[in-house]
Every structure is written in structure tokens, then in C-alpha cells.
Design an enzyme around this catalytic site. Structure first.
Site, PDB file in Angstrom:
ATOM      1  N   ASN A  18     -10.125  -0.157   0.166  1.00 17.50           N
ATOM      2  CA  ASN A  18      -8.598   0.072   0.173  1.00 17.50           C
ATOM      3  C   ASN A  18      -8.017  -0.600  -1.344  1.00 17.50           C
ATOM      4  O   ASN A  18      -7.909  -1.606  -1.595  1.00 17.50           O
ATOM      5  CB  ASN A  18      -7.938  -0.801   1.129  1.00 17.50           C
ATOM      6  N   CYS A  45       0.800  -1.251  -0.074  1.00 10.96           N
ATOM      7  CA  CYS A  45      -0.164   0.099  -0.006  1.00 10.96           C
ATOM      8  C   CYS A  45       0.856   1.367   0.085  1.00 10.96           C
ATOM      9  O   CYS A  45       0.277   2.334  -0.291  1.00 10.96           O
ATOM     10  CB  CYS A  45      -0.735   0.047   1.271  1.00 10.96           C
ATOM     11  N   HIS A 105      -3.668   7.275   3.382  1.00 12.02           N
ATOM     12  CA  HIS A 105      -3.939   5.967   2.757  1.00 12.02           C
ATOM     13  C   HIS A 105      -5.236   5.505   3.060  1.00 12.02           C
ATOM     14  O   HIS A 105      -5.678   5.848   4.258  1.00 12.02           O
ATOM     15  CB  HIS A 105      -2.887   4.946   3.152  1.00 12.02           C
TER      16      HIS A 105
HETATM   17  O1  UT7 Z   1      -3.585  -1.106   4.147  1.00  7.30           O
HETATM   18  C1  UT7 Z   1      -2.987  -1.680   5.142  1.00  7.30           C
HETATM   19  C2  UT7 Z   1      -3.532  -2.976   5.335  1.00  7.30           C
HETATM   20  N1  UT7 Z   1      -5.003  -3.113   6.101  1.00  7.30           N
HETATM   21  C3  UT7 Z   1      -5.155  -2.461   7.376  1.00  7.30           C
HETATM   22  O2  UT7 Z   1      -4.927  -1.605   7.550  1.00  7.30           O
HETATM   23  C4  UT7 Z   1      -6.506  -2.961   8.103  1.00  7.30           C
HETATM   24  C5  UT7 Z   1      -6.459  -2.627   9.592  1.00  7.30           C
HETATM   25  N2  UT7 Z   1      -7.274  -3.321  10.414  1.00  7.30           N
HETATM   26  C6  UT7 Z   1      -8.636  -3.134  10.376  1.00  7.30           C
HETATM   27  O3  UT7 Z   1      -8.982  -2.069   9.628  1.00  7.30           O
HETATM   28  C7  UT7 Z   1      -9.290  -3.637  11.170  1.00  7.30           C
HETATM   29  O4  UT7 Z   1      -8.746  -4.507  12.170  1.00  7.30           O
HETATM   30  C8  UT7 Z   1     -10.677  -4.588  10.720  1.00  7.30           C
HETATM   31  C9  UT7 Z   1     -11.436  -3.865   9.993  1.00  7.30           C
HETATM   32  C10 UT7 Z   1     -10.053  -5.601   9.675  1.00  7.30           C
HETATM   33  C11 UT7 Z   1     -11.243  -5.275  11.905  1.00  7.30           C
HETATM   34  O5  UT7 Z   1     -12.031  -4.221  12.594  1.00  7.30           O
HETATM   35  P1  UT7 Z   1     -11.763  -4.571  14.057  1.00  7.30           P
HETATM   36  O6  UT7 Z   1     -12.635  -3.590  14.880  1.00  7.30           O
HETATM   37  O7  UT7 Z   1     -10.524  -4.632  14.609  1.00  7.30           O
HETATM   38  O8  UT7 Z   1     -12.469  -6.061  14.467  1.00  7.30           O
HETATM   39  P2  UT7 Z   1     -12.068  -7.329  15.107  1.00  7.30           P
HETATM   40  O9  UT7 Z   1     -10.938  -7.967  14.362  1.00  7.30           O
HETATM   41  O10 UT7 Z   1     -11.289  -7.037  16.418  1.00  7.30           O
HETATM   42  O11 UT7 Z   1     -13.271  -8.248  14.893  1.00  7.30           O
HETATM   43  C12 UT7 Z   1     -14.455  -7.898  16.028  1.00  7.30           C
HETATM   44  C13 UT7 Z   1     -15.760  -8.779  15.537  1.00  7.30           C
HETATM   45  C14 UT7 Z   1     -15.141 -10.354  15.740  1.00  7.30           C
HETATM   46  O12 UT7 Z   1     -16.385 -11.045  16.288  1.00  7.30           O
HETATM   47  P3  UT7 Z   1     -16.248 -11.508  17.610  1.00  7.30           P
HETATM   48  O13 UT7 Z   1     -14.984 -12.514  17.903  1.00  7.30           O
HETATM   49  O14 UT7 Z   1     -16.030 -10.270  18.510  1.00  7.30           O
HETATM   50  O15 UT7 Z   1     -17.593 -12.235  17.772  1.00  7.30           O
HETATM   51  C15 UT7 Z   1     -14.917 -10.520  14.334  1.00  7.30           C
HETATM   52  O16 UT7 Z   1     -15.340 -12.114  13.994  1.00  7.30           O
HETATM   53  O17 UT7 Z   1     -15.975  -8.681  14.346  1.00  7.30           O
HETATM   54  C16 UT7 Z   1     -16.014  -9.899  13.615  1.00  7.30           C
HETATM   55  N3  UT7 Z   1     -15.961  -9.413  12.054  1.00  7.30           N
HETATM   56  C17 UT7 Z   1     -16.701  -9.327  11.320  1.00  7.30           C
HETATM   57  N4  UT7 Z   1     -18.150  -9.152  11.333  1.00  7.30           N
HETATM   58  C18 UT7 Z   1     -18.850  -9.024  10.542  1.00  7.30           C
HETATM   59  C19 UT7 Z   1     -14.989  -9.473  11.381  1.00  7.30           C
HETATM   60  N5  UT7 Z   1     -15.081  -9.193  10.249  1.00  7.30           N
HETATM   61  C20 UT7 Z   1     -16.454  -9.204  10.026  1.00  7.30           C
HETATM   62  C21 UT7 Z   1     -17.025  -9.073   8.949  1.00  7.30           C
HETATM   63  N6  UT7 Z   1     -18.465  -8.849   9.171  1.00  7.30           N
HETATM   64  N7  UT7 Z   1     -16.754  -8.526   7.618  1.00  7.30           N
END
Ligand code: UT7
Length: 363
Positions: A279, A111, A249
Site C-alpha cells: 500500500n 490514501c 486503491h
Molecule cells: O489504505 C487503508 C489503510 N489500511 C487498510 O485498509 C488495512 C485494512 N485492514 C487489513 O488489511 C487487515 O485487517 C489486516 C491485513 C491488517 C489484518 O488482517 P485480518 O485478517 O483482519 O487479521 P486480524 O487483525 O484479525 O488478525 C488475525 C491474527 C491475529 O492473531 P490471533 O489473535 O488470531 O492469534 C493477529 O495477531 O493474525 C495475527 N497477525 C499476524 N500474524 C502474522 C496480525 N498481523 C500479523 C502478521 N503476521 N504480520
């Protein structure tokens, strides 16, 4: 003193739109979750190659600069998604746009690829080695995704953006940057078998072993971009308030808001288009730059701060002092070849392929 002014800019977004509702047809997710956790409403899926997207963005940038491709000394293609590794994708761009006198290469900093490319192109011009350079960011990360993983497969879209750099004497273009990489964390955002490390004959085609540790990447993105931004402002002895526009970004709206808060930048000083494109990896910054120009948000002489973060874990920030022209010299009338496929039509073989591969692996 010699500088490298940005004299042309162009972008290319493929037409097929993949909405959050489309993703919810095959993943356990919802528009509500994706919108509130990431800021993304939809993204684009390409029916053409990375090089085709990159070429059209490049042609549009050349038209905006009023430049013939044969005048280019170099084409830098920031991409983690080359159509072929041998030869590089930049050679396809060279052939397509007619940059017959240019040295060309792919630059993989994920990225952060465009920000790295801008730095290198600027350095080549400032050293006196070159006069005109095309820098492109183009990526198709959705190609690598595992469509059974709901956290990562909702985040990315496809597209390209490009700028033309030209030597000039007045202070403009990229005036300071800070680039880096946290290689010890490289495993947390990885298509682990996407190169020659991959066993050649596994019997499972087309499936990439993606590791994605979202919350850890999130933390490191905020830290990496924050440090890069502080360092680049210090280099120029600038206070955050002296920045006219922030072009971050576009990985997650919450990362953008955290960065903006740190810089005390009000919403009118921050370019956000993540809701439309997700992204697009190396393409987010040049696409956002183009849209900032198209909507009149860049004025002559503005100081623009950009920051990016990606797999590697690469990171970087740069300050651009905009020159005197904010309108294109001419326009390129070319479009992508037409396609009547929806985004789901394009993705369906990949979705089914991921499900079949996992079934074969017994997962
Ligand atoms: O360009 C650089 C590369 N990428 C990034 O910078 C991405 C950086 N990370 C992020 O943007 C975030 O960490 C995410 C958007 C990927 C995830 O958001 P989060 O607030 O960190 O969520 P989490 O991973 O802590 O997950 C929270 C909950 C989980 O459920 P439980 O375990 O609490 O029941 C996940 O399973 O959300 C769940 N979850 C979803 N639910 C519905 C994860 N993905 C999804 C989804 N739809 N697509």
C-alpha cells in the site's frame, strides 16, 4: 462544455525492495501470513525524500504529455508524508521540475489524496480558471510505522505517481466523482502524535504512537468504497458492466476482491499490483494507472472506475473516460540518484529506534 483530459502519466518507485522474508527477520510474521491475508509479497523503501519521488513521477508525466513544466498552472501534491510541513512539499516539487508559473499545495487526504487531487484539478480546469494541472500522489508511510507492530508494519510501501490534466472540449478525463470522509472513525487509523499535538520535549525521538485497528478499517474500507462506487455509477446512470476497467486503491487483495465482486468485475477488468508495492497510500492509484497504460490494458474511450479509502477516514470514487491517446508523447531519461543500500539497511535505524523507544517507555 470544457473537460480535463489526462494527457500524461508517470510513476517513480524507489529501487530498494523489502520482501516478506526481510520483515520476518525482525517481526514475528511469515511470507505465508502476509501473502494470504494481504496479497503483498514485497514493497519498496525509499532512499530519497517524498518530494524527490513526486518530482520524478511528475517529470515523467510531463514528458508523456509533451509539456514544459513552465506551462503548468497548478501542482497538487496528494501526500500525508511531506518532507517538511513548513514549507509544503509541493514547493520543493515546483522548484525541482521548474513549474515556475504554477500555484502549488499539499493535499492530505491520506490514501485518497490522489482521487481528491484529481477531482480538484479537474474542477479548476472545468471552471475555466486553469488550463494545465499536474496531480501527484506520493507517500512514505513506512516513515511513521512502529516496527514492533506486526499487523500494520507489513502493509505499506513508498512511491509516487502523477498525471497531467489539460483542458479539452470533448468529453474525457474525470467525468464524475463522489468524495467523502467518516471523521467519527478517524482514530482507528492514526499516527496520533504526528503533528503539533505532539509534546515537543518527551525525550523519545522519532517514535510515532500509531493506532491501527485492521479489521475495523477493513470493514469500513469495503463500506466506504462500495457506497462511493454505487453513488458515482448512479450519477452517470451506468451499470457496473459498462465499466471497462477498475483501478482500486491497493490496501489489501481481499478488499479489492470484495469490491470487484460487488461490481461483478472479472479479474481481467481489475488492475492489481499490490504484490509488488504493498500500500503506497496516495500513490497506489496513479502507479496502477501507469502500469495499466504500460501493459496496454487501457483503450481509447475506456470508462475507468477508481476507488480509494484511507486515514480520516477519507473515501472516494471517480469515473474517468479515457481520451484518444494511450501512448506517451516522449520519455524522461532521468533516474533517481543511485544508492547501494538495501531496504533493511534503510529501515534498520527505525526498527532499532522503535525497539529502544518502547523499552524507554517500559513497554
Ligand atoms: O489504505 C487503508 C489503510 N489500511 C487498510 O485498509 C488495512 C485494512 N485492514 C487489513 O488489511 C487487515 O485487517 C489486516 C491485513 C491488517 C489484518 O488482517 P485480518 O485478517 O483482519 O487479521 P486480524 O487483525 O484479525 O488478525 C488475525 C491474527 C491475529 O492473531 P490471533 O489473535 O488470531 O492469534 C493477529 O495477531 O493474525 C495475527 N497477525 C499476524 N500474524 C502474522 C496480525 N498481523 C500479523 C502478521 N503476521 N504480520
Amino acid at each position: 462544455m470544457r473537460y480535463a483530459n489526462i494527457t500524461g502519466w508517470g510513476k517513480c518507485l524507489p529501487p530498494a525492495v523489502l520482501s516478506n522474508e526481510d520483515l520476518a527477520t525482525f517481526l514475528d510474521t511469515s511470507d505465508e501470513w502476509i501473502s494470504t491475508r494481504t496479497g503483498i509479497k514485497e514493497r519498496r523503501i525509499s532512499h530519497v525524500s517524498t518530494a524527490t519521488l513526486a518530482s520524478l513521477a511528475g517529470k515523467r508525466a510531463l514528458a508523456a504529455a509533451g509539456l514544459d513544466a513552465a506551462e503548468l498552472d497548478m501542482v497538487i501534491l496528494g501526500t500525508a508524508c511531506p518532507d517538511t510541513l513548513i514549507p509544503n512539499a509541493a514547493s520543493a516539487v515546483q522548484a525541482d521540475i521548474g513549474a515556475i508559473n504554477a500555484a502549488v499545495f499539499d493535499l492530505n487526504a491520506a490514501c485518497t489524496g490522489f482521487v481528491y487531487g484529481l477531482s480538484i484539478g479537474t474542477a479548476m480546469i472545468r471552471s475555466g480558471a486553469m488550463k494545465k494541472v499536474l496531480v501527484v500522489g506520493a507517500d512514505r508511510i513506512p516513515y511513521f510505522l512502529d516496527y514492533t507492530q506486526r499487523d500494520v508494519s507489513v502493509l505499506f510501501g513508498e512511491g509516487a505517481g502523477a498525471v497531467v490534466l489539460e483542458a479539452c472540449d470533448e468529453e474525457c478525463g474525470l467525468i464524475a466523482e463522489k468524495l467523502g470522509c467518516d471523521g467519527e472513525g478517524r482514530g482507528i487509523l492514526a499516527a496520533r502524535d504526528s503533528g503539533t499535538i505532539r509534546e515537543r520535549f518527551t525525550g523519545i525521538d522519532g517514535f510515532f504512537d500509531v493506532n491501527f485497528e485492521g479489521p475495523e478499517i477493513f470493514k469500513r474500507a469495503v463500506r466506504g468504497m462500495g457506497q462511493a462506487v454505487t453513488s458515482v455509477l448512479e450519477k452517470l446512470a451506468l451499470e457496473p458492466e459498462q465499466i471497462d476497467l477498475l483501478i482500486p486503491h491497493q490496501a489489501n487483495i481481499r478488499i479489492i476482491e470484495t469490491l470487484a465482486k460487488r461490481l461483478k468485475a472479472p479479474p481481467e477488468k481489475v488492475i492489481v499490483n499490490i504484490e509488488k508495492y504493498g500500500n503506497t497510500s496516495a500513490a497506489t492509484v496513479p502507479i496502477a494507472l501507469c502500469e495499466a497504460l504500460e501493459t496496454g490494458r487501457i483503450k481509447p474511450g475506456d470508462k475507468i472506475l477508481t476507488a480509494a479509502f484511507g486515514a480520516g477516514l477519507t473515501w472516494g470514487a471517480a469515473v474517468i473516460k479515457w481520451g484518444s491517446r494511450v501512448t506517451p508523447l516522449s520519455e524522461c531519461g532521468e533516474e533517481l540518484p543511485p544508492s547501494d543500500k538495501t531496504a533493511l539497511d534503510i529501515l534498520m535505524p527505525w526498527i532499532r529506534g522503535c525497539e529502544a523507544a518502547l523499552a524507554k517507555k517500559g513497554k
